[in-house]
Design a protein around this motif. Structure first.
Motif, PDB file in Angstrom:
ATOM      1  N   ALA A  70      -3.849   3.759   3.517  1.00  0.00           N
ATOM      2  CA  ALA A  70      -4.634   4.128   2.327  1.00  0.00           C
ATOM      3  C   ALA A  70      -5.466   5.465   2.510  1.00  0.00           C
ATOM      4  O   ALA A  70      -5.559   6.506   1.846  1.00  0.00           O
ATOM      5  CB  ALA A  70      -5.453   3.050   1.659  1.00  0.00           C
ATOM      6  N   GLU A  71      -6.057   5.315   3.549  1.00  0.00           N
ATOM      7  CA  GLU A  71      -7.247   6.261   3.898  1.00  0.00           C
ATOM      8  C   GLU A  71      -6.676   7.686   4.103  1.00  0.00           C
ATOM      9  O   GLU A  71      -7.227   8.882   3.644  1.00  0.00           O
ATOM     10  CB  GLU A  71      -8.062   5.859   5.114  1.00  0.00           C
ATOM     11  N   GLU A 120     -10.730  -4.396   1.159  1.00  0.00           N
ATOM     12  CA  GLU A 120      -9.986  -5.681   1.649  1.00  0.00           C
ATOM     13  C   GLU A 120     -10.855  -6.776   1.898  1.00  0.00           C
ATOM     14  O   GLU A 120     -12.167  -6.499   2.061  1.00  0.00           O
ATOM     15  CB  GLU A 120      -9.072  -5.277   2.973  1.00  0.00           C
ATOM     16  N   ALA A 140      -2.663  -1.080   6.855  1.00  0.00           N
ATOM     17  CA  ALA A 140      -2.605  -0.784   5.182  1.00  0.00           C
ATOM     18  C   ALA A 140      -3.762   0.290   5.046  1.00  0.00           C
ATOM     19  O   ALA A 140      -3.762   1.028   4.552  1.00  0.00           O
ATOM     20  CB  ALA A 140      -2.529  -2.114   4.374  1.00  0.00           C
ATOM     21  N   ARG A 141      -4.791  -0.224   5.667  1.00  0.00           N
ATOM     22  CA  ARG A 141      -6.417   0.341   5.433  1.00  0.00           C
ATOM     23  C   ARG A 141      -5.978   1.953   5.840  1.00  0.00           C
ATOM     24  O   ARG A 141      -6.368   3.005   5.196  1.00  0.00           O
ATOM     25  CB  ARG A 141      -7.279  -0.095   6.218  1.00  0.00           C
ATOM     26  N   ALA A 146      -6.581   3.531  -6.077  1.00  0.00           N
ATOM     27  CA  ALA A 146      -7.293   2.628  -5.345  1.00  0.00           C
ATOM     28  C   ALA A 146      -6.424   1.370  -5.336  1.00  0.00           C
ATOM     29  O   ALA A 146      -5.492   0.796  -6.038  1.00  0.00           O
ATOM     30  CB  ALA A 146      -8.642   2.128  -6.181  1.00  0.00           C
ATOM     31  N   VAL A 147      -6.839   0.727  -4.101  1.00  0.00           N
ATOM     32  CA  VAL A 147      -5.809  -0.649  -3.589  1.00  0.00           C
ATOM     33  C   VAL A 147      -7.039  -1.593  -3.238  1.00  0.00           C
ATOM     34  O   VAL A 147      -8.022  -1.195  -2.585  1.00  0.00           O
ATOM     35  CB  VAL A 147      -4.814  -0.283  -2.443  1.00  0.00           C
ATOM     36  N   TRP A 148      -6.698  -2.888  -3.738  1.00  0.00           N
ATOM     37  CA  TRP A 148      -7.510  -3.970  -3.331  1.00  0.00           C
ATOM     38  C   TRP A 148      -6.859  -4.934  -2.690  1.00  0.00           C
ATOM     39  O   TRP A 148      -6.254  -5.733  -3.614  1.00  0.00           O
ATOM     40  CB  TRP A 148      -8.511  -4.141  -4.703  1.00  0.00           C
ATOM     41  N   VAL A 197      -6.637   7.299  -0.627  1.00  0.00           N
ATOM     42  CA  VAL A 197      -6.631   6.219  -1.832  1.00  0.00           C
ATOM     43  C   VAL A 197      -7.808   5.288  -1.408  1.00  0.00           C
ATOM     44  O   VAL A 197      -7.999   4.880  -0.148  1.00  0.00           O
ATOM     45  CB  VAL A 197      -5.475   5.408  -1.678  1.00  0.00           C
ATOM     46  N   ASP A 198      -8.689   5.021  -2.282  1.00  0.00           N
ATOM     47  CA  ASP A 198      -9.788   4.213  -2.018  1.00  0.00           C
ATOM     48  C   ASP A 198      -9.215   2.722  -1.670  1.00  0.00           C
ATOM     49  O   ASP A 198      -8.115   2.320  -2.219  1.00  0.00           O
ATOM     50  CB  ASP A 198     -10.787   4.083  -3.405  1.00  0.00           C
ATOM     51  N   TYR A 199      -9.894   2.188  -0.619  1.00  0.00           N
ATOM     52  CA  TYR A 199      -9.355   0.781  -0.428  1.00  0.00           C
ATOM     53  C   TYR A 199     -10.396  -0.258  -0.091  1.00  0.00           C
ATOM     54  O   TYR A 199     -11.444   0.181   0.485  1.00  0.00           O
ATOM     55  CB  TYR A 199      -8.654   1.266   1.137  1.00  0.00           C
ATOM     56  N   VAL A 243       0.725  -1.277   0.144  1.00  0.00           N
ATOM     57  CA  VAL A 243      -0.005   0.232  -0.113  1.00  0.00           C
ATOM     58  C   VAL A 243       1.061   1.120   0.009  1.00  0.00           C
ATOM     59  O   VAL A 243       0.527   2.129  -0.551  1.00  0.00           O
ATOM     60  CB  VAL A 243      -0.992   0.015   1.182  1.00  0.00           C
TER      61      VAL A 243
END
Length: 135
Positions: free
Chosen positions: A109-110, A118, A105-106, A93-95, A114-116, A83
């Protein structure tokens, strides 16, 4: 923050960190199916040279063009570094795939906007929404 299905609908180019050469693994089957439905897959793997008819990059930083989504097939303990790399790369965005959860990691991203997503599978979300990028 966009929903999982909206992120997928908005994405055309997906970098897959941990893409596998082994067709028996989800890290091969999921990107292959997405490619069949019209998404461009950019594999990231430290040992392969070509996957899904695309050149393989050793890291996100090596990809010479933007991507819309970074899909992660790595263990949860690796997610923080991935991330961070995705944020530095400028990915919107990360998935993290099904079974992968990482509160740190969340948070990264937040904080970066960045859209996240999981613990969800891209092909399940694609099928549930009936999404396709194919003509």
């Amino acid at each position: 923050m966009r929903s999982a299905q909206q992120i997928l609908a908005d994405s055309a180019v997906i970098a897959v960190v941990g893409a596998s050469r082994d067709p028996a693994k989800a890290a091969h089957r999921v990107p292959a199916e997405l490619q069949r439905y019209g998404w461009r897959i950019i594999p990231v793997n430290p040992i392969a040279d070509e996957l899904f008819g695309e050149p393989v990059y050793r890291s996100l930083a090596d990809i010479p063009h933007p991507v819309d989504l970074v899909d992660v097939f790595r263990p949860a303990e690796d997610a923080v570094d991935v991330v961070r790399q995705a944020v530095a790369f400028g990915a919107p965005a990360v998935w993290l795939q099904l079974g992968i959860v990482s509160p740190p990691a969340r948070r990264i991203a937040e904080e970066a906007g960045v859209d996240y997503v999981e613990n969800r599978c891209l092909i399940v979300e694609r099928a549930a929404a009936g999404l396709t990028r194919a003509n």
